[in-house]
Design a protein around this motif. Structure first.
Motif, PDB file in Angstrom:
ATOM      1  N   ARG A 221      24.925  76.021  94.811  1.00 28.96           N
ATOM      2  CA  ARG A 221      25.504  75.337  96.051  1.00 28.96           C
ATOM      3  C   ARG A 221      26.867  75.473  96.493  1.00 28.96           C
ATOM      4  NH1 ARG A 221      22.266  71.176  93.518  1.00 28.96           N
ATOM      5  NH2 ARG A 221      23.945  70.272  92.278  1.00 28.96           N
ATOM      6  N   SER A 222      27.645  76.177  95.649  1.00 29.39           N
ATOM      7  CA  SER A 222      28.907  76.511  96.332  1.00 29.39           C
ATOM      8  C   SER A 222      28.692  77.354  97.317  1.00 29.39           C
ATOM      9  CB  SER A 222      29.540  77.401  95.187  1.00 29.39           C
ATOM     10  OG  SER A 222      29.250  78.548  95.249  1.00 29.39           O
ATOM     11  N   ARG A 223      27.509  77.656  97.866  1.00 22.42           N
ATOM     12  CA  ARG A 223      27.382  78.290  99.384  1.00 22.42           C
ATOM     13  C   ARG A 223      28.003  79.503  99.297  1.00 22.42           C
ATOM     14  NH1 ARG A 223      25.181  75.250 103.562  1.00 22.42           N
ATOM     15  NH2 ARG A 223      24.848  72.854 102.823  1.00 22.42           N
ATOM     16  N   ILE A 224      27.478  80.495  98.885  1.00 29.77           N
ATOM     17  CA  ILE A 224      28.001  81.689  98.885  1.00 29.77           C
ATOM     18  C   ILE A 224      27.181  82.472 100.153  1.00 29.77           C
ATOM     19  CG2 ILE A 224      27.945  84.203  97.897  1.00 29.77           C
ATOM     20  CD1 ILE A 224      28.638  82.737  95.251  1.00 29.77           C
ATOM     21  N   CYS A 225      27.849  82.961 100.944  1.00 33.71           N
ATOM     22  CA  CYS A 225      26.944  83.225 102.150  1.00 33.71           C
ATOM     23  C   CYS A 225      27.861  84.618 102.699  1.00 33.71           C
ATOM     24  CB  CYS A 225      26.938  82.232 103.389  1.00 33.71           C
ATOM     25  SG  CYS A 225      28.607  82.008 104.095  1.00 33.71           S
ATOM     26  N   SER A 226      27.036  85.080 103.705  1.00 31.21           N
ATOM     27  CA  SER A 226      27.601  86.411 104.498  1.00 31.21           C
ATOM     28  C   SER A 226      26.761  86.361 105.796  1.00 31.21           C
ATOM     29  CB  SER A 226      27.344  87.675 103.926  1.00 31.21           C
ATOM     30  OG  SER A 226      28.034  88.781 104.750  1.00 31.21           O
TER      31      SER A 226
END
Ligand SMILES: Cc1cc2nc3c(=O)[nH]c(=O)nc-3n(C[C@H](O)[C@H](O)[C@H](O)COP(=O)(O)OP(=O)(O)OC[C@H]3O[C@@H](n4cnc5c(N)ncnc54)[C@H](O)[C@@H]3O)c2cc1C
Length: 483
Positions: A221-226
């Motif tokens: 949920r720390s929402r790692i994205c690209s």
């Protein structure tokens, strides 16, 4: 109305520019390079493979930043990290071992000896600053000294050390805990213990039900994205939304001077000579410098040279402080493999190598596991990091021997066999600013420059955090000061 000029089109500069625009203020971004993004650089190869040549992931839960991503047209282009991508490996006695994802896993992990685990579990019973010279004297404690004191020497060497090299490419003996991990220092102060403080937070979030699965979910949920085209899609989209009249690339600023006119105090921004040889200037009501510490220092030095009056002593102190912020070099070796060439399942974010393992690799990341829908599935990319504050010379090794050494280590650690299909070396000689002991004093000196020179803001990843989210937030905060 004269614009507020933002010098530097990296993430910090664009965060400032976007926020200024949202506040209805006129803004002009001047970026030396021919693209925006600073160290955020992505490339699509002819076969469609997307590579990030600088940072690999954005980690944010910041609702305002997430809303901005949508506003600039990245809705549907954002890729969230896979469940598998939450697993992280640390090299231990020559082999990758998965990091425990919660309290139960921590008790079972082979990463720590029974003695190391007992030492860790005794942490709540250790008084603050006991037996530690640095802490007792109230001086700026290093990350390593803090970790050894609170968590024990094993956790410091086997877990904290690789974490610090993963984020800062840094040396925990040199980094300041107050600057790098202020929340842990705060926990010690408030709860008397990191374990107690951490568990209380976890339980408060879960309503008293803290299983390992929950912990893994929390990490996700720390929402790692690209993004589909790599991380640079983000600065490119922000610049596009700001418009070409607002963002000028290929425009290097070589000086700034204060200026007083009928409309009050302002600034003149000097651009490097155009092809015709004419030097251009832009008048600004305020200036935000969003450039690396050394560039900030040299633009402030130029201020003294250009002005008729002697430089303000606070500015001199600020320049001195800025020149004392060291940067660590990092070299990235991207290797593209046929999937069946690697024995390891690469079922995680990647691996980090603690310095006690004596490896050339700081770490190896596996972006195709983190973002499985981006690249073709019969190939796999490993992004391998070398250098950092502790072994800077390794970042300078020429391409051929460097790639050969990385291949040897991947063979050893991941069972990689034969030649990769492609090897690409990207060098960042001044990759990441190091928040070494005394950093917060240096930043206080820089803040006094802003007080001495109204209408000037100094931002960038050398203050307030090195992550992409922190750089954006630093820009946003500076812009709000004008609102
Ligand atoms: C290899 C690497 C991996 C990283 N990995 C991650 C990661 O996975 N996740 C994460 O959160 N963070 C990561 N980081 C950190 C993060 O990417 C940076 O801290 C952040 O992008 C810095 O943004 P910035 O705007 O402060 O600086 P920069 O990106 O350095 O931008 C400064 C800009 O100023 C411009 N400039 C310089 N001089 C002038 C001048 N005279 N006139 C005009 N323009 C000028 C430069 O061209 C540049 O575009 C990584 C960094 C590196 C180098």
């Amino acid at each position: 109305m004269e614009p507020i000029v933002v010098v530097g089109g990296g993430i910090a500069g664009l965060g400032a520019a976007w926020t200024l625009r949202k506040q209805g203020l006129p803004v002009l971004v001047l970026e030396a390079w021919d693209q925006v993004g600073g160290v955020v650089r992505s490339r699509r190869l002819d076969d469609g493979t997307v590579l990030d040549l600088g940072p690999q992931t954005l980690s944010t839960r910041d609702p305002e930043l997430l809303a901005t991503l949508e506003e600039v047209g990245l809705r549907g282009r954002r890729l969230e990290a896979s469940h598998e991508g939450a697993r992280r490996y640390v090299v231990h006695d020559g082999a990758p071992v998965a990091l425990p994802s919660g309290p139960v896993g921590l008790l079972r992990t082979p990463l720590l000896s029974a003695q190391g685990k007992l030492r860790l579990l005794s942490e709540p019973f250790r008084g603050s600053g006991s037996g530690n010279e640095e802490a007792r004297e109230g001086s700026d404690e290093s990350v390593a000294a803090f970790a050894r004191r609170r968590l024990g020497p094993e956790v410091a060497a086997r877990l904290v050390d690789p974490f610090v090299s993963g984020v800062y490419a840094g040396d925990p003996e040199a980094l300041s805990v107050a600057a790098v991990l202020p929340e842990l220092q705060m926990m010690e102060r408030e709860h008397g213990s990191l374990l107690r403080g951490g568990l209380e937070r976890l339980w408060a979030r879960r309503g008293g039900n803290a299983s390992d699965d929950d912990a893994e979910d929390a990490a996700r949920r720390s929402r790692i994205c690209s993004f589909d085209e790599g991380l640079q899609a983000w600065p490119i989209a922000v610049a596009r939304a700001l418009g070409p009249d607002t963002v000028r690339t290929g425009t290097r600023v070589e000086g700034i001077t204060p200026r007083s006119g009928s409309s009050g105090q302002g600034w003149r921004v000097h651009l490097s000579g155009s092809s015709s040889g004419a030097n251009e200037t832009v008048d600004a009501r305020a200036v935000v410098l969003a450039v690396p510490a050394a560039v900030t220092a040299s633009l402030l030095e130029g201020l003294g040279e250009r002005a008729s009056s002697p430089p303000h002593p606070l500015v001199e102190e600020g320049i001195h402080a800025l020149t004392r912020i060291p940067y660590a070099p990092v070299t990235l070796v991207h290797l593209i493999w046929r999937r069946d060439r690697i024995a390891h399942s690469l079922d995680g974010f990647g691996l980090l190598a603690p310095s006690r393992e004596g490896r050339t690799l700081l770490g190896s990341l596996w972006p195709d596991t983190i973002f499985p829908d981006r690249n073709r599935t019969d190939r796999v990319v490993t992004v391998n990091f070398v250098g950092g504050a502790r072994t800077p010379d390794r970042a300078l090794v020429p391409d051929e021997p460097l790639v050969a050494e990385v291949l040897r280590e991947l063979e050893d650690l991941l069972g990689a066999r034969g030649e990769p299909e492609l090897a690409l070396v990207t060098r960042w000689p001044r990759a990441i600013p190091q928040y070494t002991r005394g950093h917060l004093d240096r930043i206080a000196a820089v803040a006094r420059v802003e007080e001495a020179l109204p209408g000037l803001r100094l931002i960038g990843n050398w203050r307030g955090g090195v992550s992409l989210g922190a750089a954006w937030e630093g820009g946003r905060k500076a812009a709000r000061g004008f609102g």
